[in-house]
Scaffold this motif. Sequence first.
Motif, short mmCIF file in Angstrom:
data_model
loop_
_atom_site.label_atom_id
_atom_site.label_comp_id
_atom_site.label_asym_id
_atom_site.label_seq_id
_atom_site.Cartn_x
_atom_site.Cartn_y
_atom_site.Cartn_z
N ILE A 128 0.89 -0.93 0.24
CA ILE A 128 -0.07 0.56 0.07
C ILE A 128 0.69 0.82 0.24
O ILE A 128 0.68 2.23 -0.48
N ILE A 129 2.15 0.84 1.19
CA ILE A 129 3.19 2.21 0.61
C ILE A 129 2.91 2.70 -0.45
O ILE A 129 3.22 3.69 -1.54
N SER A 130 3.79 1.60 -1.59
CA SER A 130 4.03 1.71 -2.43
C SER A 130 3.79 2.37 -3.61
O SER A 130 4.02 2.63 -5.00
N ARG A 131 1.60 1.67 -2.99
CA ARG A 131 1.25 1.90 -4.73
C ARG A 131 0.68 3.39 -4.58
O ARG A 131 0.57 3.76 -5.53
N TYR A 132 0.10 3.89 -3.24
CA TYR A 132 -0.44 5.10 -2.59
C TYR A 132 0.62 5.79 -2.24
O TYR A 132 -0.27 7.10 -2.21
N SER A 133 1.52 5.98 -2.36
CA SER A 133 2.47 6.39 -1.06
C SER A 133 1.60 7.77 -0.29
O SER A 133 1.24 8.78 -0.48
N PRO A 134 1.44 7.10 0.76
CA PRO A 134 0.38 7.72 1.82
C PRO A 134 1.20 8.63 2.95
O PRO A 134 2.41 8.41 2.67
N ASP A 135 0.90 9.81 3.20
CA ASP A 135 1.97 10.09 4.64
C ASP A 135 2.02 8.81 5.99
O ASP A 135 0.39 8.57 5.95
N ILE A 136 2.10 9.27 6.83
CA ILE A 136 2.89 7.71 7.94
C ILE A 136 2.24 8.55 8.92
O ILE A 136 3.19 10.11 9.50
N VAL A 137 1.75 7.73 10.14
CA VAL A 137 2.06 7.95 11.33
C VAL A 137 2.49 6.72 12.30
O VAL A 137 1.96 5.36 11.41
N LEU A 138 3.30 6.97 12.03
CA LEU A 138 4.91 5.84 11.64
C LEU A 138 4.70 5.79 13.73
O LEU A 138 5.37 6.07 14.29
N CYS A 139 3.94 3.74 13.79
CA CYS A 139 3.58 3.58 15.31
C CYS A 139 4.79 2.59 15.63
O CYS A 139 5.46 1.87 14.65
N ALA A 140 4.69 3.04 16.81
CA ALA A 140 5.93 1.90 17.48
C ALA A 140 5.49 0.35 17.81
O ALA A 140 5.07 0.83 18.58
N HIS A 141 6.43 -0.54 17.05
CA HIS A 141 5.93 -1.51 17.27
C HIS A 141 6.95 -2.72 17.12
O HIS A 141 7.96 -2.36 16.09
N VAL A 175 4.90 11.62 10.59
CA VAL A 175 4.87 11.87 12.44
C VAL A 175 5.12 10.12 12.94
O VAL A 175 4.88 8.90 12.68
N ILE A 176 5.61 10.55 13.87
CA ILE A 176 6.32 8.79 14.71
C ILE A 176 5.55 9.33 15.74
O ILE A 176 5.55 10.25 16.68
N ASP A 177 4.75 7.44 16.23
CA ASP A 177 4.03 7.60 18.05
C ASP A 177 4.55 6.62 18.70
O ASP A 177 5.10 5.68 17.86
N PRO A 178 4.80 7.07 19.55
CA PRO A 178 5.41 5.68 21.01
C PRO A 178 4.68 4.81 21.01
O PRO A 178 4.86 4.09 21.99
N CYS A 179 2.91 5.29 20.60
CA CYS A 179 2.25 4.69 20.88
C CYS A 179 2.22 4.18 22.29
O CYS A 179 2.09 2.68 22.96
N VAL A 218 6.74 14.49 16.67
CA VAL A 218 6.28 13.66 16.81
C VAL A 218 4.53 13.76 17.40
O VAL A 218 4.34 14.54 17.38
N LEU A 219 3.43 12.07 17.61
CA LEU A 219 2.20 12.21 17.67
C LEU A 219 2.63 12.04 18.86
O LEU A 219 2.68 10.68 19.53
N VAL A 220 1.58 12.13 20.15
CA VAL A 220 1.57 11.35 21.32
C VAL A 220 0.04 11.28 21.28
O VAL A 220 -1.74 12.39 21.27
N SER A 221 -0.50 10.12 21.63
CA SER A 221 -1.94 10.02 21.96
C SER A 221 -2.43 9.28 23.24
O SER A 221 -2.19 8.04 23.42
N ALA A 222 -2.48 10.02 23.88
CA ALA A 222 -2.84 9.83 25.15
C ALA A 222 -3.95 9.54 25.63
O ALA A 222 -4.92 9.40 26.82
#
Length: 284
Positions: A128-141, A175-179, A218-222
């Motif tokens: 999906i990333i390759s095909r559509y090149s979306p912006d990404i919330v990159l979650c730590a996992h 943006v990165i998300d520490p989850c 950085v994104l935080v979802s608390a």
Amino acid sequence: MLGGIDVGNSYPVRIMGIINTSSESFYKKSIKRTVNDIKKEAKLMENGGAHYIDVGGMSTAPYGDTMISEEVEKRRVQAAIDAVSQACSIPISVDTVRSGVAQTAIESGATILNDVTGFNYDKKMLNIISRYSPDIVLCAHSNKKNTGTIQDTAEIINYTIRRIEKYGADKSRMVIDPCIGFFRDSSSPWCTRINYNWAQRDISIIRDLSYMAEDMPVLVSASNKSFIGQILGDRSTDDRLYGSIAAEVMSVVGGVDVIRTHNVHHSLDAVRVASAIIRRSCDC
């Protein structure tokens, strides 16, 4: 940049509102099932100052059985994105771990992909990333058990960045998300297993956020998360607003760039005041 909006230390903290269409979601006040309710909520969020709306069709709460069929999730997400698009003009993010749902969402108008498993649950997400090149919330996992410290979290994120860049992901549109809430001693596929108390892990992430906030936005979802309930004496999700605001303010002090929240109006007020105090630019 995320969703065509500049993010980072020289810009105001951005607000991402949450709309859930899943009856199994942990925070019942965020659930909107009908088209009219979704439209109304989206417009309220836009008028309340949200810069993005994050739409989810299946709960990834790390406790309980929340799995639904992919077809049901697709229908929920597509209907919600259609409704949000009709009600307002701000960028839409899709919160999903499934590539088929992500494809449906992007083709329906979502421009941001938010996978809480960091593209580990469904390997086809990389396509999906390759095909559509979306912006990404990159979650730590991670599929490996670890300590969950801020250092380990940063290493997980850096590894994932290198991995998805091979599929065309653009680091300048992430943006990165520490989850917060997703590092637990749990068998849930949405979680990273850790060696110590999950609530203390989430507290330490917010306390040490500046360690992570040096390089990328950085994104935080608390908002309404379990660690807040535990701090407040097992407070229910319906009674965590002030605790959520406190965690969000401390995130701003630590250098966060995006706050993902169920409480757009309240969170924006808190972000504006905290930003003014630390002399960060804000939408004042």
